[in-house]
Scaffold this active site. Structure first.
Site: not given
Ligand code: NAD
Length: 246
Positions: A60, A138, A151-155, A184
Site C-alpha cells: 500500500v 486505534s 504506532y500511536a502517532a500514526s493512529k 482484537i
Molecule cells: P492484521 O495484521 O490481520 O491485518 C493487517 C493487514 O494489513 C494484513 O492483511 C497485512 O497484510 C496488511 N498490510 C500490512 N502492511 C501492508 C503493506 N505495506 N501493504 C499492503 N498490505 C499491508 O491485523 P488487524 O488487526 O486486522 O489490523 C487491521 C487494522 O486494525 C490495522 O490498521 C490495525 O492497526 C488496526 N487495529 C488493530 C487492532 C488489534 O488489536 N488487532 C487494534 C486497533 C487497531
C-alpha cells in the site's frame, strides 16, 4: 437495518483480520468488494468473497500501484460507494528503540497510505452523490502506549485526517469517519495473545474482560459504510470493550 445492496467498496488489508472480516460482511450484506492483499498467499482467504479481477496484490505504500488499483476497480464496478483503509502494522518498540527506518515505515503504512487511498478514491466517490470513507484508527491513537509511540502517532494522525477530510468533503456528501478498536483477536495481536503474562495483563485491563473479534469491528465499519449512518461524519467511533472509559 443495514443493507449494502448495489454498493461497491474498495478495501486495503483484505488478506487477514479486520479487513478480511469486513470484506466478508460487505459481501453478506449484498455489496461488492474490491481491494488489496499484501502477499499472494492471502489470495486464498478472499476466494469466494472478492472476484480475482478485483483483488490487487500490492504494497500500500506504493502509491502509483494503489492509485492504479483504485482506478481499475472503479472502472470495472462503474464507480465506488466507499472505502475502508484496513491495512496496518504495529511494532512494539519504545521511542528510544525506534530507528528512523521503523518510524517512517509505520507512518508510511498506517497514515500515508491511508491518505493516498482517500485521495485516490475521492474522485470516484464525488461522482456518486453519497459515499463513505472509513479509516481504522486505534485505542492507542487516543490514550498512548508505553512501547508503541510510532504506532500511536500514526493512529492519532488518522483521527485528525478523518475529522479534517469530513469537513472538506461534507459538501459533496462524502462522510468520513474512523473506527478505533481496542485489542482484537487478529494476527496483529497473535504474539501478545501467545504470551500468557502479557495476555492476562491486557485482558484484565479491558472492562468487558476479553479481546474483541474482527467481526465486531467489521460490524462498525459496515454500519459506517452504509446509509444507516447517514448523519454521522467526522467521528472516531471507539470499539474497545470499555478500555478508554476508564
Ligand atoms: P492484521 O495484521 O490481520 O491485518 C493487517 C493487514 O494489513 C494484513 O492483511 C497485512 O497484510 C496488511 N498490510 C500490512 N502492511 C501492508 C503493506 N505495506 N501493504 C499492503 N498490505 C499491508 O491485523 P488487524 O488487526 O486486522 O489490523 C487491521 C487494522 O486494525 C490495522 O490498521 C490495525 O492497526 C488496526 N487495529 C488493530 C487492532 C488489534 O488489536 N488487532 C487494534 C486497533 C487497531
Amino acid at each position: 437495518m443495514i443493507s449494502l445492496v448495489n454498493k461497491s467498496f474498495f478495501l486495503t488489508g483484505m488478506g487477514s483480520g479486520i479487513g478480511l472480516a469486513t470484506a466478508r460482511l460487505i459481501t453478506n450484506l449484498g455489496g461488492t468488494v474490491a481491494g488489496t492483499i499484501e502477499h499472494q498467499d492471502q489470495a486464498q482467504a478472499v476466494e469466494g468473497i472478492v472476484a480475482p479481477n478485483l483483488c490487487f496484490c500490492l504494497d500500500v505504500t506504493d502509491t502509483p500501484s494503489l492509485q492504479k488499483a483504485v482506478n481499475t476497480a472503479a472502472h470495472q464496478l462503474q464507480g465506488l460507494d466507499g472505502m475502508a483503509a484496513c491495512a496496518g502494522v504495529i511494532k512494539l518498540l519504545t521511542s528510544a528503540d525506534t530507528e528512523t527506518e521503523d518510524w517512517l515505515r509505520i507512518l508510511d503504512i498506517n497514515l500515508n497510505a491511508a491518505f493516498q487511498l482517500a485521495r485516490a478514491t475521492t474522485p470516484h466517490l464525488k461522482a456518486n452523490n453519497g459515499a463513505s470513507m472509513v479509516f481504522i484508527s486505534s485505542q492507542i491513537g487516543l490514550v498512548g502506549h508505553r512501547r508503541a509511540a510510532a504506532y500511536a502517532a500514526s493512529k492519532a494522525g488518522i483521527n485528525g485526517l478523518a475529522r479534517s477530510m469530513a469537513l472538506e468533503w461534507a459538501g459533496d456528501n462524502i462522510r468520513v469517519n474512523a473506527v478505533a478498536p481496542g485489542p482484537i483477536a487478529t494476527p496483529m495481536t497473535e504474539a501478545t495473545r501467545n504470551d500468557p503474562q502479557r495476555f492476562k495483563t491486557l485482558q484484565d485491563g479491558i472492562p468487558l474482560g476479553r479481546f474483541g473479534e474482527a467481526e465486531e469491528i467489521a460490524n462498525v465499519i459496515a454500519f459506517l459504510l452504509s446509509d444507516a449512518s447517514s448523519f454521522i461524519t467526522g467521528q472516531v467511533i471507539v470499539a474497545d470493550g470499555g478500555f478508554t472509559a476508564q
